[in-house]
Scaffold this motif. Structure first.
Motif, PDB file in Angstrom:
ATOM      1  N   SER A   7      49.480 158.806  72.879  1.00 17.42           N
ATOM      2  CA  SER A   7      50.813 159.243  72.871  1.00 17.42           C
ATOM      3  C   SER A   7      51.278 160.331  73.890  1.00 17.42           C
ATOM      4  N   THR A   8      50.607 161.253  74.289  1.00 14.34           N
ATOM      5  CA  THR A   8      50.826 162.104  75.156  1.00 14.34           C
ATOM      6  C   THR A   8      51.135 161.604  76.744  1.00 14.34           C
ATOM      7  N   LEU A   9      50.361 160.514  77.043  1.00 10.64           N
ATOM      8  CA  LEU A   9      50.515 159.785  78.283  1.00 10.64           C
ATOM      9  C   LEU A   9      51.759 159.288  78.175  1.00 10.64           C
ATOM     10  N   LEU A  10      52.473 158.416  77.015  1.00 14.55           N
ATOM     11  CA  LEU A  10      53.920 158.122  77.028  1.00 14.55           C
ATOM     12  C   LEU A  10      54.623 159.252  77.202  1.00 14.55           C
ATOM     13  N   ARG A  11      54.497 160.257  76.382  1.00 13.69           N
ATOM     14  CA  ARG A  11      55.518 161.211  76.316  1.00 13.69           C
ATOM     15  C   ARG A  11      55.610 161.889  77.693  1.00 13.69           C
ATOM     16  N   CYS A  12      54.810 161.762  78.676  1.00 12.06           N
ATOM     17  CA  CYS A  12      54.830 162.429  79.833  1.00 12.06           C
ATOM     18  C   CYS A  12      55.816 161.572  80.683  1.00 12.06           C
ATOM     19  N   VAL A  13      55.720 160.387  80.492  1.00 13.96           N
ATOM     20  CA  VAL A  13      56.814 159.428  81.292  1.00 13.96           C
ATOM     21  C   VAL A  13      58.203 159.666  81.043  1.00 13.96           C
ATOM     22  N   ASN A  14      58.712 160.100  79.853  1.00 15.15           N
ATOM     23  CA  ASN A  14      60.025 160.443  79.686  1.00 15.15           C
ATOM     24  C   ASN A  14      60.410 161.945  79.403  1.00 15.15           C
ATOM     25  N   ARG A  15      59.193 162.743  79.711  1.00 15.74           N
ATOM     26  CA  ARG A  15      59.119 163.912  79.710  1.00 15.74           C
ATOM     27  C   ARG A  15      59.620 164.688  78.425  1.00 15.74           C
ATOM     28  N   LEU A  16      59.135 164.102  77.369  1.00 17.52           N
ATOM     29  CA  LEU A  16      59.239 164.596  76.144  1.00 17.52           C
ATOM     30  C   LEU A  16      58.022 165.616  76.049  1.00 17.52           C
ATOM     31  N   THR A  17      56.932 165.451  76.857  1.00 16.82           N
ATOM     32  CA  THR A  17      56.158 166.183  77.044  1.00 16.82           C
ATOM     33  C   THR A  17      56.051 166.525  78.689  1.00 16.82           C
TER      34      THR A  17
ATOM     35  N   VAL B 119      59.250 161.750  88.445  1.00  9.88           N
ATOM     36  CA  VAL B 119      60.111 161.902  87.258  1.00  9.88           C
ATOM     37  C   VAL B 119      60.542 163.573  87.171  1.00  9.88           C
ATOM     38  N   THR B 120      59.517 164.624  87.616  1.00 10.14           N
ATOM     39  CA  THR B 120      59.832 165.704  87.283  1.00 10.14           C
ATOM     40  C   THR B 120      61.051 166.232  88.425  1.00 10.14           C
ATOM     41  N   ALA B 121      61.118 165.339  89.138  1.00  7.59           N
ATOM     42  CA  ALA B 121      62.524 165.805  90.266  1.00  7.59           C
ATOM     43  C   ALA B 121      63.884 165.158  89.721  1.00  7.59           C
ATOM     44  N   MET B 122      63.820 164.400  88.612  1.00  3.76           N
ATOM     45  CA  MET B 122      64.772 163.803  88.061  1.00  3.76           C
ATOM     46  C   MET B 122      65.531 164.789  87.226  1.00  3.76           C
ATOM     47  N   ASP B 123      66.922 164.457  86.808  1.00  2.00           N
ATOM     48  CA  ASP B 123      67.681 164.977  85.564  1.00  2.00           C
ATOM     49  C   ASP B 123      66.787 164.302  84.348  1.00  2.00           C
ATOM     50  N   VAL B 124      66.581 165.134  83.359  1.00  2.00           N
ATOM     51  CA  VAL B 124      65.740 164.828  82.310  1.00  2.00           C
ATOM     52  C   VAL B 124      66.480 163.506  81.769  1.00  2.00           C
ATOM     53  N   ASP B 125      67.831 163.908  81.229  1.00  2.00           N
ATOM     54  CA  ASP B 125      68.631 163.167  80.792  1.00  2.00           C
ATOM     55  C   ASP B 125      68.812 161.683  81.116  1.00  2.00           C
ATOM     56  N   ALA B 126      69.052 161.612  82.602  1.00  2.00           N
ATOM     57  CA  ALA B 126      69.141 160.377  83.507  1.00  2.00           C
ATOM     58  C   ALA B 126      67.900 159.622  83.573  1.00  2.00           C
ATOM     59  N   LEU B 127      66.774 160.255  83.444  1.00  2.00           N
ATOM     60  CA  LEU B 127      65.435 159.656  83.204  1.00  2.00           C
ATOM     61  C   LEU B 127      65.317 159.085  82.049  1.00  2.00           C
TER      62      LEU B 127
ATOM     63  N   ARG C 135      67.054 162.424  72.060  1.00  2.00           N
ATOM     64  CA  ARG C 135      66.747 162.880  73.430  1.00  2.00           C
ATOM     65  C   ARG C 135      66.185 161.748  74.262  1.00  2.00           C
ATOM     66  N   SER C 136      65.721 160.813  73.549  1.00  2.00           N
ATOM     67  CA  SER C 136      65.040 159.529  74.282  1.00  2.00           C
ATOM     68  C   SER C 136      65.945 158.730  74.979  1.00  2.00           C
ATOM     69  N   VAL C 137      67.048 158.657  74.167  1.00  2.00           N
ATOM     70  CA  VAL C 137      68.086 157.910  74.676  1.00  2.00           C
ATOM     71  C   VAL C 137      68.908 158.502  75.775  1.00  2.00           C
ATOM     72  N   GLY C 138      68.546 159.835  75.981  1.00  2.00           N
ATOM     73  CA  GLY C 138      69.351 160.309  77.012  1.00  2.00           C
ATOM     74  C   GLY C 138      70.337 161.692  76.445  1.00  2.00           C
ATOM     75  N   LEU C 139      70.555 161.690  75.330  1.00  2.00           N
ATOM     76  CA  LEU C 139      71.318 162.807  74.889  1.00  2.00           C
ATOM     77  C   LEU C 139      70.861 164.183  75.066  1.00  2.00           C
ATOM     78  N   SER C 140      71.668 165.030  75.580  1.00  2.00           N
ATOM     79  CA  SER C 140      70.970 166.453  75.827  1.00  2.00           C
ATOM     80  C   SER C 140      70.940 167.011  74.389  1.00  2.00           C
ATOM     81  N   LYS C 141      70.176 168.213  74.421  1.00  2.00           N
ATOM     82  CA  LYS C 141      69.654 168.900  73.284  1.00  2.00           C
ATOM     83  C   LYS C 141      70.899 169.270  72.457  1.00  2.00           C
ATOM     84  N   LEU C 142      71.802 169.689  73.060  1.00  2.00           N
ATOM     85  CA  LEU C 142      72.910 170.180  72.239  1.00  2.00           C
ATOM     86  C   LEU C 142      73.782 168.857  71.648  1.00  2.00           C
ATOM     87  N   GLU C 143      73.753 167.568  72.264  1.00  2.00           N
ATOM     88  CA  GLU C 143      74.366 166.651  71.863  1.00  2.00           C
ATOM     89  C   GLU C 143      73.632 165.962  70.793  1.00  2.00           C
TER      90      GLU C 143
END
Ligand SMILES: Nc1ncnc2c1ncn2[C@@H]1O[C@H](COP(=O)(O)OP(=O)(O)OP(=O)(O)O)[C@@H](O)[C@H]1O
Ligand SMILES: [Mg+2]
Lengths: 242, 245
Positions: free
Chosen positions: A44-54, A68-76, B145-153
Motif C-alpha cells: 500500500s505504501t508503494l502505491l500511495r507514494c505514486v500519488n503522494r498520499l505518502t 512526481v515530487t516536482a509536480m503540483d500534487v493535485d495535478a499529479l 484528494r486522490s481525484v485531485g481536490l485540494s484539502k480545503l475542497e
C-alpha cells in the motif's frame, strides 16, 4: 522515450520502521503490473507514494520522465487514479455524485456535462441502473465499481488499485475483476496490488513480489508463479494456496 | 406544606397582560436566534480548526473554548455587559407589529447578552462539529484528494456536508440550552420573557399571580422548544442519507 512510471530507489520509513528499502522498477503505457507480498511488506505504501498520499523519504518516482515530487500534487493526482480496498465512496453522494465531484471541481466541467460523463463511466462498469443509488444502497461489488468509475472519469494515465477485491464477499469478486480485465484490454495502464492469482495469471504482464520493503522477485506471471527463482517467493506462494 | 391554589382571577391577570409576555417572547426569540447564529458562525470554523488546524491557531481556539465552557453563563453576561465598552446604540425599538404594541429595549444589554450567549454557544457548538467531523472516515477525504481536490475542497465537499447532518442532534440540544439560558439576560435587565414575567408579578395587582405567571412563562419556553425540535427532526429526516433499509 521515458517510461510511463518509474520507481528509482524509493525509500520510505515510518519512525524507525523502514517500509520501502530501495524500490526500482518501471512500467510502460498499457502495462498491467500486479504486486503481491505479505501483509506489512509495503504494498500500500508503494502505491500511495505514486500519488503522494505518502510523501516518500528518498529516491524518485517519475511519471513520463517527470519527477512526481516536482509536480503540483493535485495535478499529479488528477493524472493518476486510485481505487481503494475499502471503496472510500462519498457516503452523502449518489453513485453519479461520486463520479461528478472530481469532474466539476478538478476538471472544471459544467454540471450537465459532468453528469453525462459520469453516466458514461458508470455504464462502462455496468452500473447504468445504479447512478441514483447512494453507497449504502449498493452491494460491495457495486461500490467498488463506482470507485473505479470515479477514478476512470478523470481520464487518468495510470490507475492504482490497492487490494480492490479483498474486502468483498467471494461471490462479488468476479464482477470487479471482470471490469478490471476489460480495462486492461482497452489498454489502461494499471498497477494492482492483489492476491487474485487467476487475475494476475491472465491479465498481468508482470508480477512483482514485494517482501520486507524490497522487490524480492519480478517477472512474467507464468515464470513467477510456475518457476520462482527464490525460495522466499516459493514459500509465499505456498502460503497463498493454502 | 401547601401548594398555592391557582386562581381564576390570577389567570385573568395573565390574560390581560399577555402582550407584555409576548414582548418578552419577542426579545427571547431574537436573543436565541442571534446567539445561535453567532455560535454557529464562530463554532463551526472553531470545530474545523480543532480538527484540521495546527500550531498556535489551534491552541488559541482550544484555550478560548475551554475558558468559555468553564465559566458560568451569568458571569459571562455580567462581564460582557459591565466589562466591555459597547457602542451606544441607545434604545432599540421593537414590536409595533399589530397586535403587539411597540416597545424599546436596552441596546447595550442586547449586545452584551448576545455576545455572551453566542460565544459560549460557539464553544459548545465547536465540540459538536468537532465530533461530527471526526466521525467521517479518513478514507473519504483521501479518495477526494486522490481525484485531485485540494484539502480545503475535499473538506468542503466531502466532510462538511456529512458533518453538518451529523451535527443536527447535538445542535438540537444546544438550541434547547440557549433558549432557556436567554433568561439569564435578566441579570443585566434585558426585557426578555422571564424578566417580563418578573415585572408582572412585582406589580401590586400581580402579587398573587406569581405561580400562574411562572407556569405561563414555562409553557411558552416548552412550546418553543417542542416546535423547534420537531422542525429540526424534520430537517434531519429531509437531509438524511439513504441507507437502503
Ligand atoms: N501512515 C503510517 N504511519 C505509520 N506506519 C505506517 C503508516 N502506513 C503504513 N505503516 C506501516 O508500514 C508497514 C507497511 O504498511 P503497508 O500498508 O504498506 O503494508 P501492506 O503491504 O499494504 O500490508 P497489507 O497487506 O496488510 O495491506 C506496516 O508495518 C504499517 O504499519
Ligand atoms: Mg495494504
Amino acid at each position: 522515450m521515458a517510461r510511463l512510471l518509474e520507481f528509482d530507489d524509493v525509500h520510505q520509513a515510518f519512525g524507525d520502521e523502514n517500509v520501502l528499502r530501495g524500490i526500482s522498477f518501471g512500467m510502460d503505457r498499457t502495462d498491467v503490473e500486479v504486486v503481491i507480498g505479505p501483509s506489512g511488506s509495503g504494498k500500500s505504501t508503494l502505491l500511495r507514494c505514486v500519488n503522494r498520499l505518502t510523501e516518500f523519504d528518498a529516491g524518485d518516482i517519475r511519471l513520463n520522465g517527470e519527477s512526481v515530487t516536482a509536480m503540483d500534487v493535485d495535478a499529479l493526482r488528477r493524472r493518476v487514479g486510485m481505487v481503494f480496498q475499502g471503496f472510500n465512496l462519498f457516503a452523502h453522494r449518489t453513485g453519479r455524485g461520486n463520479v461528478t465531484l472530481g469532474l466539476t471541481e478538478v476538471r472544471d466541467i459544467p454540471s450537465g456535462e459532468a453528469r453525462r460523463i459520469a453516466d458514461e463511466n458508470l455504464a462502462r462498469v455496468g452500473l447504468s441502473g445504479q447512478a441514483d443509488s447512494y453507497p449504502a444502497e449498493l452491494s460491495g461489488g457495486q461500490k467498488q465499481r463506482v470507485g473505479i468509475a470515479r477514478a476512470l472519469a478523470m481520464e487518468p494515465e495510470l490507475l492504482l488499485f490497492d487490494e480492490p477485491t479483498s474486502a468483498l464477499d467471494p461471490e462479488l469478486i468476479g464482477e470487479v475483476l471482470e471490469v478490471m480485465r476489460d480495462l486492461a484490454e482497452e489498454g489502461m495502464t494499471m498497477l494492482v496490488v492483489s492476491h487474485e492469482m487467476g487475475f494476475a495469471r491472465s491479465v498481468a504482464d508482470t508480477v512483482t513480489f514485494l517482501d520486507d520493503g524490497i522487490v524480492a522477485e519480478r517477472g512474467p506471471p507464468e515464470q513467477l508463479f510456475e518457476h520462482p527463482e527464490r525460495d522466499r517467493t516459493r514459500e509465499f506462494l505456498g502460503e497463498l494456496d493454502t | 406544606m401547601d401548594i398555592l391554589p391557582l386562581q381564576a382571577g390570577d389567570w385573568a391577570f395573565v390574560g390581560t397582560n399577555w402582550w407584555i409576555l409576548m414582548q418578552g417572547l419577542y426579545v427571547t426569540v431574537l436573543l436565541t436566534v442571534g446567539s445561535l447564529l453567532l455560535g454557529f458562525l464562530a463554532g463551526f470554523p472553531g470545530g474545523a480548526i480543532e480538527v484540521y488546524g495546527r500550531g498556535p491557531l489551534r491552541s488559541v481556539v482550544r484555550g478560548v473554548g475551554v475558558l468559555l465552557r468553564g465559566t458560568p453563563i451569568v458571569v459571562l453576561i455580567v462581564l460582557f455587559f459591565f466589562g466591555v465598552q459597547w457602542p451606544d446604540i441607545g434604545a432599540v425599538p421593537l414590536g409595533g407589529l399589530l397586535p403587539l404594541p411597540a416597545f424599546e429595549i436596552n441596546g447595550q444589554a442586547l449586545l452584551a447578552s448576545t455576545a455572551a450567549l453566542g460565544l459560549r454557544s460557539a464553544a459548545y457548538q465547536s465540540q459538536v462539529f468537532r465530533g461530527a467531523i471526526r466521525s467521517i472516515d479518513e478514507g473519504q477525504l483521501e479518495a477526494a484528494r486522490s481525484v485531485g481536490l485540494s484539502k480545503l475542497e475535499a473538506v468542503r465537499h466531502v466532510v462538511v456536508p456529512q458533518a453538518l447532518r451529523r451535527s443536527i442532534p447535538g445542535f438540537q440540544n444546544e438550541f434547547t440550552i440557549v433558549l432557556k439560558d436567554t433568561s439569564i439576560a435578566f441579570a443585566v435587565g434585558l426585557a426578555e420573557l422571564l424578566t417580563r414575567g418578573f415585572e408582572l408579578f412585582t406589580q401590586p395587582a400581580g402579587q398573587t399571580a406569581v405561580v400562574e405567571i411562572i407556569l405561563t412563562v414555562s409553557a411558552i419556553y416548552f412550546v418553543l422548544t417542542f416546535l423547534t425540535n420537531r422542525t429540526l427532526d424534520r430537517v434531519e429526516n429531509r437531509f438524511a442519507i439513504p441507507t437502503g433499509e
